[in-house]
Design an enzyme around this catalytic site. Structure first.
Site, PDB file in Angstrom:
ATOM      1  CG  ASP A  31      23.637   0.339  91.802  1.00 19.09           C
ATOM      2  OD1 ASP A  31      22.490   0.133  92.240  1.00 19.09           O
ATOM      3  OD2 ASP A  31      23.846   0.655  90.609  1.00 19.09           O
ATOM      4  CD  GLU A  73      18.572   1.295  88.491  1.00 16.57           C
ATOM      5  OE1 GLU A  73      17.972   1.549  87.422  1.00 16.57           O
ATOM      6  OE2 GLU A  73      19.169   2.160  89.162  1.00 16.57           O
TER       7      GLU A  73
END
Length: 395
Positions: free
Chosen positions: A82, A140
């Site tokens: 991400d 995350e």
């Protein structure tokens, strides 16, 4: 040809692809829990490698399994995918094309390194005893995090050990950072609402002043660190928000206080909410006010397993030389890799990606963050050789 020479050649052969993949991912970043195109890109690349069993544990994560010809250990490798809600200020050709979204923490590089590692292992499947499991993790950066979702979906079922890496702009190119035991803190948040009685600033005696009460709460919260806990045990309680009032001549009826708690001790992480609420309760009752208290547990501390870290320590020294090995001090930042470590032994390793000569000096989450792309090959090397060591192969 010896296996060592062959693996060296495979790592060299995938180098340019890894860089190209990183640049593509950097150009098209996606936020936590929104990594649909990123996950599809990873899925399609993995399909071209052959030999892999590919699945989607969650909507935007990918798992690939390379199952060897003979039974053995199951080693998992993890990369996060991400990006962050940051407007990029770099000017290279592959700058983010998604306004307000940027890979400002190196996750594009992590994903590319793990793709390169998967491609190499797919080419040596017949030599593998056991299984290598590739986890491309979503989210995350945003609690509750993607790691816990993948664990709940069974991504670690049967896994013996797990390795995670992070490109570090704080560590020079060529250095590999290791840590034994706690390496990153657990991170929680709290919000306190103090409810008093508002009134005019000229008549404070007719009010129950939540601002005055709130200042006492803020001050006394620091006693948890300095007076209630072992002074040798790292703990940070930071009040980061204090909101109350809208008029200069009016004492408000409510105040909200928010903050962050960081610690390395899982047991302490559980105990802290009780300490905070006891202080808030005592102060508000003493002044005739009431309160609401909300405490949200975030990521657990990242605690590296001794044996897994030792194996990777040996790998670093063998591959890069002892001079490249750097023992990292624990930091108060947090990482949801800890969710994997709560299930299986694992270690989290830093890959040096800073290069002052090239101007690659900006910290993580900075609009001009980037990495020296030579670090990507170091990451692939570490993944490949470390995994082979854990699988107890002679190579």
């Amino acid at each position: 040809m010896s296996q060592t020479i062959m693996i060296h050649d495979l790592i060299e052969a995938v180098k340019d692809e890894v860089i190209a993949w990183r640049r593509y991912l950097h150009k098209y970043p996606e936020l936590s829990f929104q990594e649909e195109k990123t996950a599809q890109f990873v899925y399609e690349k993995l399909q071209t490698f052959g030999e892999l069993e590919i699945s989607r544990p969650t909507k935007t994560s990918i798992m690939a399994r390379l199952i060897g010809q003979q039974p053995g250990k199951v080693i998992a490798l993890r990369a996060d995918m991400d990006a962050l809600p940051i407007e990029e200020e770099n000017d290279f050709d592959f700058v983010s094309q998604n306004s307000g979204v940027m890979h400002a923490c190196g996750h594009d590089g992590h994903t590319a390194m793990l793709l390169g590692t998967a491609k190499i292992f797919a080419q040596i499947k017949e030599q593998i005893k056991g299984e290598v499991r590739f986890l491309f993790q979503h989210a995350e950066e945003l609690p509750p995090g993607g790691a816990q979702e993948m664990v709940s979906a069974g991504a670690l079922d049967g896994v013996d050990m797990i390795i995670g890496t992070h490109l570090l702009s704080t560590l020079p190119l060529g250095k590999i950072g290791l840590g034994y035991g706690p390496i990153m803190a657990g991170a929680d948040t709290f919000n306190i609402t103090l409810v008093g009685k508002g009134g005019h600033a000229s008549q404070p005696e007719l009010t129950v002043d939540p601002i005055a009460i709130g200042t006492q709460v803020v001050s006394n919260l620091q006693h948890i660190v300095s007076r209630y806990r072992d002074t040798q045990e790292a703990l940070v309680i930071s009040v980061t928000q204090f909101h109350g009032g809208s008029a200069i001549n009016v004492i408000p009826s409510t105040v909200s206080i928010g903050g962050s708690v960081r610690s390395f001790n899982p047991q302490l992480q559980v105990e802290i909410p009780n300490f905070i609420e006891r202080i808030v309760k005592g102060i508000t009752e003493a002044h005739g006010a009431t309160y609401d208290f909300d405490y949200q547990f975030g990521y657990a501390p990242t605690i590296n397993d001794e044996e897994v870290t030792r194996l990777m320590d040996e790998t670093v020294c063998e591959l890069f030389g002892e001079e490249s090995r750097e023992i990292l001090k624990p930091i108060m930042g947090s990482e949801d890799f800890s969710a994997f470590q709560e299930v299986v032994p694992g270690t989290y390793i830093g890959i040096g990606a800073r290069n002052e000569e090239k101007g690659i000096i900006y910290p993580h989450h900075h609009p001009k963050f980037t990495v020296d792309e030579q670090a990507l090959q170091n990451g692939v090397k570490l993944y490949v050789h470390g995994t082979l060591k854990m699988l107890n192969l002679a190579y």
